[in-house]
Design an enzyme around this catalytic site. Structure first.
Site, mmCIF file in Angstrom:
data_model
loop_
_atom_site.group_PDB
_atom_site.id
_atom_site.type_symbol
_atom_site.label_atom_id
_atom_site.label_comp_id
_atom_site.label_asym_id
_atom_site.label_seq_id
_atom_site.Cartn_x
_atom_site.Cartn_y
_atom_site.Cartn_z
ATOM 1 N N ASP A 169 0.909 -1.245 0.085
ATOM 2 C CA ASP A 169 -0.098 0.151 -0.066
ATOM 3 C C ASP A 169 0.647 1.387 -0.211
ATOM 4 O O ASP A 169 1.432 1.559 0.921
ATOM 5 C CB ASP A 169 -0.966 0.243 1.199
ATOM 6 C CG ASP A 169 -2.188 0.926 1.096
ATOM 7 O OD1 ASP A 169 -1.747 2.119 0.419
ATOM 8 O OD2 ASP A 169 -3.037 0.889 1.825
ATOM 9 N N HIS A 200 -2.919 -0.281 -2.508
ATOM 10 C CA HIS A 200 -4.117 0.420 -1.874
ATOM 11 C C HIS A 200 -5.509 -0.068 -2.630
ATOM 12 O O HIS A 200 -5.148 0.180 -4.157
ATOM 13 C CB HIS A 200 -3.955 1.861 -1.723
ATOM 14 C CG HIS A 200 -4.931 2.488 -0.851
ATOM 15 N ND1 HIS A 200 -4.978 2.443 0.431
ATOM 16 C CD2 HIS A 200 -5.898 3.370 -1.326
ATOM 17 C CE1 HIS A 200 -6.154 3.059 0.859
ATOM 18 N NE2 HIS A 200 -6.710 3.754 -0.426
#
Length: 231
Positions: A169, A200
């Site tokens: 992420d 993400h």
């Protein structure tokens, strides 16, 4: 699938929420907490899927104090930047109170059934805050944004929490992820799952961010979690 109005807890106003109802008596209710892109088609599709699974699903318009009805596409660069701007202006504490109002409305609408919350991106952070600050029966957060800065609230979590953490992420770096694990791995109410190499937004319903296998795995874990704690 319809829009409903929910009154704020303090009676100062009301806001829209997308509501998807199951065919029969709800097996529970789920509040779907938006990303920074508003209650857009992806969030509405999340609600529709929960309704298909037998739950009453409601997604409140949390940006209503800024501008009602915001819907943005994360795959359009200009709209992504707009979303970041809205997030910067958003009052998260007020958002939690609106989520609490939605939980109450969902519980009433579902005949007193248990209510879970599931949030994505900004909503994942808000789901963690909701677990610490409200009487939600179960909470799920996707992507772990800023949770390392909320660990001081973990003592208040009294009901089950599930967190999905993509290891690649770009909004939540390795140090933040390590802090989340260090702070929560031994918490009796919290379960964390890592998703190696995922970024993400991997569980988005549509668009370029979705990673199909990881999304299906995370969503199946969420479904099992809610079946266990809302049934």
């Amino acid at each position: 699938m319809t829009m409903i109005r929910i009154d704020t807890i303090d009676g100062s106003g009301s806001f829209d929420a997308y509501c998807a109802e199951p065919a029969g008596t709800p097996r529970g209710a789920i509040v779907v907490i938006q990303e920074i892109f508003g209650v857009n088609p992806g969030i509405r599709q999340k609600c529709d899927k929960w309704a298909d699974a037998g739950y009453l699903a409601i997604a409140p318009d949390l940006f209503w104090r800024l501008q009602p009805g915001i819907q943005l596409d994360p795959d359009v660069p200009e709209e992504f930047q707009q979303a970041l701007g809205w997030m910067g202006k958003f009052d998260q504490d007020a958002g939690i109170r609106d989520i609490e109002a939605t939980i109450r409305a969902a519980r009433t609408r579902a005949g007193g059934a248990k209510v879970g919350v599931v949030g994505y991106c900004l909503g994942g952070r808000l789901a963690f805050m909701t677990a610490a600050r409200t009487d939600a029966d179960a909470s799920v957060g996707y992507y772990g944004v800023g949770i390392d800065g909320l660990l001081g609230e973990k003592h208040a979590i009294a009901r089950p929490v599930l967190l999905h953490v993509p290891t690649a992420d770009h909004f939540v770096g390795p140090e933040a992820q390590a802090a989340i694990h260090a702070g929560l791995d031994d918490h009796p109410q919290v379960t964390l799952f890592d998703y190696p190499g995922e970024d993400h937004g991997f569980a988005a319903e549509m668009g370029k961010r979705r990673s199909e296998a990881a999304a299906q795995l995370a969503d199946s874990r969420t479904a099992e979690f809610f079946a266990s704690h809302l049934g």
